[in-house]
Scaffold this motif. Structure first.
Motif, PDB file in Angstrom:
ATOM      1  N   ARG A  76       0.807  -1.222   0.000  1.00  0.00           N
ATOM      2  CA  ARG A  76       0.000   0.000   0.000  1.00  0.00           C
ATOM      3  C   ARG A  76       0.840   1.272   0.000  1.00  0.00           C
ATOM      4  N   VAL A  77       2.117   1.155   0.318  1.00  0.00           N
ATOM      5  CA  VAL A  77       2.979   2.339   0.462  1.00  0.00           C
ATOM      6  C   VAL A  77       2.959   3.257  -0.762  1.00  0.00           C
ATOM      7  N   PRO A  78       3.090   2.754  -2.009  1.00  0.00           N
ATOM      8  CA  PRO A  78       3.092   3.693  -3.151  1.00  0.00           C
ATOM      9  C   PRO A  78       1.782   4.476  -3.286  1.00  0.00           C
ATOM     10  N   TYR A  79       0.674   3.841  -2.979  1.00  0.00           N
ATOM     11  CA  TYR A  79      -0.627   4.513  -3.085  1.00  0.00           C
ATOM     12  C   TYR A  79      -0.790   5.541  -1.980  1.00  0.00           C
ATOM     13  N   GLU A  80      -0.294   5.219  -0.791  1.00  0.00           N
ATOM     14  CA  GLU A  80      -0.365   6.169   0.308  1.00  0.00           C
ATOM     15  C   GLU A  80       0.533   7.378   0.052  1.00  0.00           C
ATOM     16  N   ALA A  81       1.678   7.150  -0.625  1.00  0.00           N
ATOM     17  CA  ALA A  81       2.565   8.261  -0.984  1.00  0.00           C
ATOM     18  C   ALA A  81       1.880   9.179  -1.997  1.00  0.00           C
ATOM     19  N   LYS A  82       1.201   8.583  -2.972  1.00  0.00           N
ATOM     20  CA  LYS A  82       0.464   9.390  -3.960  1.00  0.00           C
ATOM     21  C   LYS A  82      -0.640  10.194  -3.279  1.00  0.00           C
ATOM     22  N   ALA A  83      -1.327   9.564  -2.329  1.00  0.00           N
ATOM     23  CA  ALA A  83      -2.410  10.250  -1.611  1.00  0.00           C
ATOM     24  C   ALA A  83      -1.859  11.410  -0.791  1.00  0.00           C
ATOM     25  N   ALA A  84      -0.708  11.215  -0.153  1.00  0.00           N
ATOM     26  CA  ALA A  84      -0.102  12.285   0.641  1.00  0.00           C
ATOM     27  C   ALA A  84       0.305  13.453  -0.247  1.00  0.00           C
ATOM     28  N   ALA A  85       0.868  13.136  -1.418  1.00  0.00           N
ATOM     29  CA  ALA A  85       1.269  14.192  -2.359  1.00  0.00           C
ATOM     30  C   ALA A  85       0.040  14.948  -2.869  1.00  0.00           C
ATOM     31  N   ASP A  86      -1.048  14.219  -3.139  1.00  0.00           N
ATOM     32  CA  ASP A  86      -2.259  14.856  -3.635  1.00  0.00           C
ATOM     33  C   ASP A  86      -2.914  15.699  -2.540  1.00  0.00           C
TER      34      ASP A  86
END
Length: 104
Positions: A76-86
């Motif tokens: 899940r880490v890559p998706y959570e990173a994208k969510a944090a950036a967004d």
């Protein structure tokens, strides 16, 4: 005659739901940031449809939800990173929008 009045009433409520633009006419502001799940779902939706050609809209959501639940924290880490950036993008745009609104 009663139908025409009822139709006018429903059209009026639709306009009220739409929301109003601010004084500058810029709209309601920036769009909210997507969640980690939404980034995952957007990426995987076409794969699910390709694997299940006759699947309904609701079933696609169920399959995506099951796949999301099956992911471990490391996946899940890559998706959570994208969510944090967004989320950061949204906060920056919101601050810019509010600053522009105050100057008017």
């Amino acid at each position: 005659m009663a139908k025409a009045a009822a139709k006018d009433k429903t059209q009026a409520t639709k306009k009220e739901r739409r929301g109003k633009k601010d004084a500058s006419g810029r709209g309601k502001g920036p769009k909210r940031g997507l969640s980690a799940y939404m980034f995952f779902a957007n990426e995987q939706r076409e794969n699910v449809r390709a694997e299940n050609p006759n699947i309904t809209f609701g079933q696609v959501g169920k399959v995506l939800g099951e796949r999301w639940k099956a992911l471990n924290d490391k996946q899940r880490v890559p998706y959570e990173a994208k969510a944090a950036a967004d989320k950061k993008r949204y906060e920056d745009q919101k601050a810019e929008f509010l600053a522009g609104e105050e100057s008017n």
